[in-house]
Design a protein around this motif. Structure first.
Motif, PDB file in Angstrom:
ATOM      1  N   ASP A  89       0.817  -1.209   0.000  1.00  0.00           N
ATOM      2  CA  ASP A  89       0.000   0.000   0.000  1.00  0.00           C
ATOM      3  C   ASP A  89       0.859   1.271   0.000  1.00  0.00           C
ATOM      4  O   ASP A  89       0.520   2.274   0.637  1.00  0.00           O
ATOM      5  CB  ASP A  89      -0.953   0.032   1.210  1.00  0.00           C
ATOM      6  N   THR A 127       1.576   2.579  -5.700  1.00  0.00           N
ATOM      7  CA  THR A 127       0.843   3.220  -4.605  1.00  0.00           C
ATOM      8  C   THR A 127      -0.624   3.439  -4.971  1.00  0.00           C
ATOM      9  O   THR A 127      -1.532   3.224  -4.151  1.00  0.00           O
ATOM     10  CB  THR A 127       1.498   4.567  -4.261  1.00  0.00           C
ATOM     11  N   SER A 134      -2.619   5.941  -0.830  1.00  0.00           N
ATOM     12  CA  SER A 134      -1.946   6.693   0.232  1.00  0.00           C
ATOM     13  C   SER A 134      -1.342   7.964  -0.347  1.00  0.00           C
ATOM     14  O   SER A 134      -0.266   7.915  -0.957  1.00  0.00           O
ATOM     15  CB  SER A 134      -0.841   5.825   0.865  1.00  0.00           C
ATOM     16  N   ASN A 137       2.278   8.724   0.705  1.00  0.00           N
ATOM     17  CA  ASN A 137       3.313   7.982   0.002  1.00  0.00           C
ATOM     18  C   ASN A 137       3.629   8.610  -1.344  1.00  0.00           C
ATOM     19  O   ASN A 137       4.788   8.696  -1.761  1.00  0.00           O
ATOM     20  CB  ASN A 137       2.863   6.538  -0.190  1.00  0.00           C
TER      21      ASN A 137
END
Length: 388
Positions: A89, A127, A134, A137
């Motif tokens: 993730d 991602t 996220s 990220n």
């Protein structure tokens, strides 16, 4: 070319430290993060990390193998970054930790930036593809990309400047070494010229001067005193032969000193006997029976020859005294005359300087004592190297 050719020893050490840190903080965290995930995620991440670790190990063990290419490892790293970002993730941390890899194993800055962009894109795609998305990220991935490019370009410029400075310093060092070699060659040539000039002055020149004096005397007395003229002609012949021997020594055709093995006293007596025969002066000699090495012997003989020649040409003396002894600091040679004397500080010419330099080279010294009307004293001292 497997690695950047400009890497020096210090950078190699830093690279080893980074490799260890990358394995610890790059490969280990993804493997640890999935220990409580479902089996597909866990085993898939472990497999990716294992493949990347094996690829990195092969690159380290076989850096010169043409089949092992850094570009292949970087391509594998990009794929693993994208895959782990999907499984975990997000993969910003893994991407940021791996940023130096793209610069270390790329051949050019352009190639490094290309792989950096590919890694960032793969991480962003992973991602976005791995639910939930996220945003943090993604932001850190872009920040890492910008920072990696800027810092990498800066480091590349620093290294390029360092290489340029090293090249300039290397060129200056070569030029300095070349100039130093030329200077040494010139110094050696000057020293050799000085040595030859001193040897010629102390041997050949003195011999020729003696021949001229004897020839003038023989010519003036050939009608009135044929016997004396014959004796002087014999001296001329003997002096010429000695000069020929000395000339051969100077050009290396005969051993120094004519190969003589006699002690210094015997050689000095021969010189003094010839001197008395040629000049008619009174010579008092006190010569200790001392043996010494060849350089010392030659230096003392040359000093004696030069001093006697100066007495003949300049002193107007009637008596000469020569003393050779072993003193407290070594060998001592004293030559005095009752001539007209001179002022040593005002003396010009090669003779005294030649004697002084010859003695200095052997660790000795020369003292000249004289004044107008008081005669002259030459005192030479040398460290003792005799075998007695």
């Amino acid at each position: 070319m497997d690695q950047l050719p400009r890497t020096d020893d210090r950078i190699r050490i830093l690279r080893r430290w980074y490799n260890g840190c990358w394995m610890l903080f790059g490969l280990c965290p993804p493997a640890v993060a999935v220990h409580d995930r479902i089996d597909a995620t866990k085993y898939g991440t472990w497999a990716l990390v294992a493949v990347l670790g094996v690829g990195f190990l092969i690159l380290q063990l076989f850096p010169r193998n043409p089949l092992v290419r850094p570009s292949g490892f970087l391509g594998l790293l990009v794929l693993v970054l994208g895959a782990t970002a999907t499984l975990l993730d997000g993969g910003a941390a893994f991407f940021i930790v791996s940023l130096p890899m793209f610069w270390i194993y790329s051949r050019t800055p352009r190639q490094a930036i290309g792989y950096l962009v590919a890694g960032a894109v793969a991480t962003l795609i992973g991602t976005v593809a791995g639910p939930p998305v996220s945003p943090g990220n993604a932001v850190f991935t872009l920040i890492g990309l910008a920072g990696g490019v800027l810092i990498g370009l800066w480091m590349d410029r620093v290294l390029a400047q360092s290489d340029e400075r090293a090249h300039v310093l290397g060129a200056e060092l070569e030029r300095t070494q070349s100039e130093l070699a030329v200077a040494h060659q010139r110094q050696g040539a000057a020293e050799e010229r000085e040595r030859l000039a001193r040897e010629i002055h102390d041997t050949l020149a003195q011999g020729f001067a003696s021949i001229i004096v004897l020839a003038e005397a023989a010519r003036s007395g050939i009608e009135n005193d044929p016997a004396a003229s014959a004796k002087q002609l014999l001296s001329i012949e003997r002096t010429a032969r000695e000069n020929l021997t000395e000339a051969r020594v100077l050009v290396g055709a005969a051993p120094a000193g004519g190969g003589a093995t006699a002690g210094i006293a015997q050689s000095l007596r021969r010189i003094l006997d010839r001197y008395v025969e040629d000049t008619g002066l009174i010579v008092h000699a006190e010569l200790a029976d001392i043996e010494c090495d060849q350089p010392t012997r030659i230096a003392l003989l040359r000093c004696t020859q030069e001093s006697l020649a100066n007495v003949r040409k300049h002193a107007g003396a009637s008596t000469v005294s020569v003393v050779l002894a072993r003193g407290p600091s070594g060998l001592e040679l004293e030559i005095t005359d009752d001539g007209i004397g001179f002022t040593p500080n005002e003396a010009r010419g090669f003779g005294l300087n030649g004697m002084r330099n010859r003695l200095t080279e052997l660790g000795g010294e020369l003292t000249v004592t004289s004044s107008p009307g008081e005669g002259t004293r030459i005192f030479a001292s040398l460290p003792s190297n005799d075998r007695n």
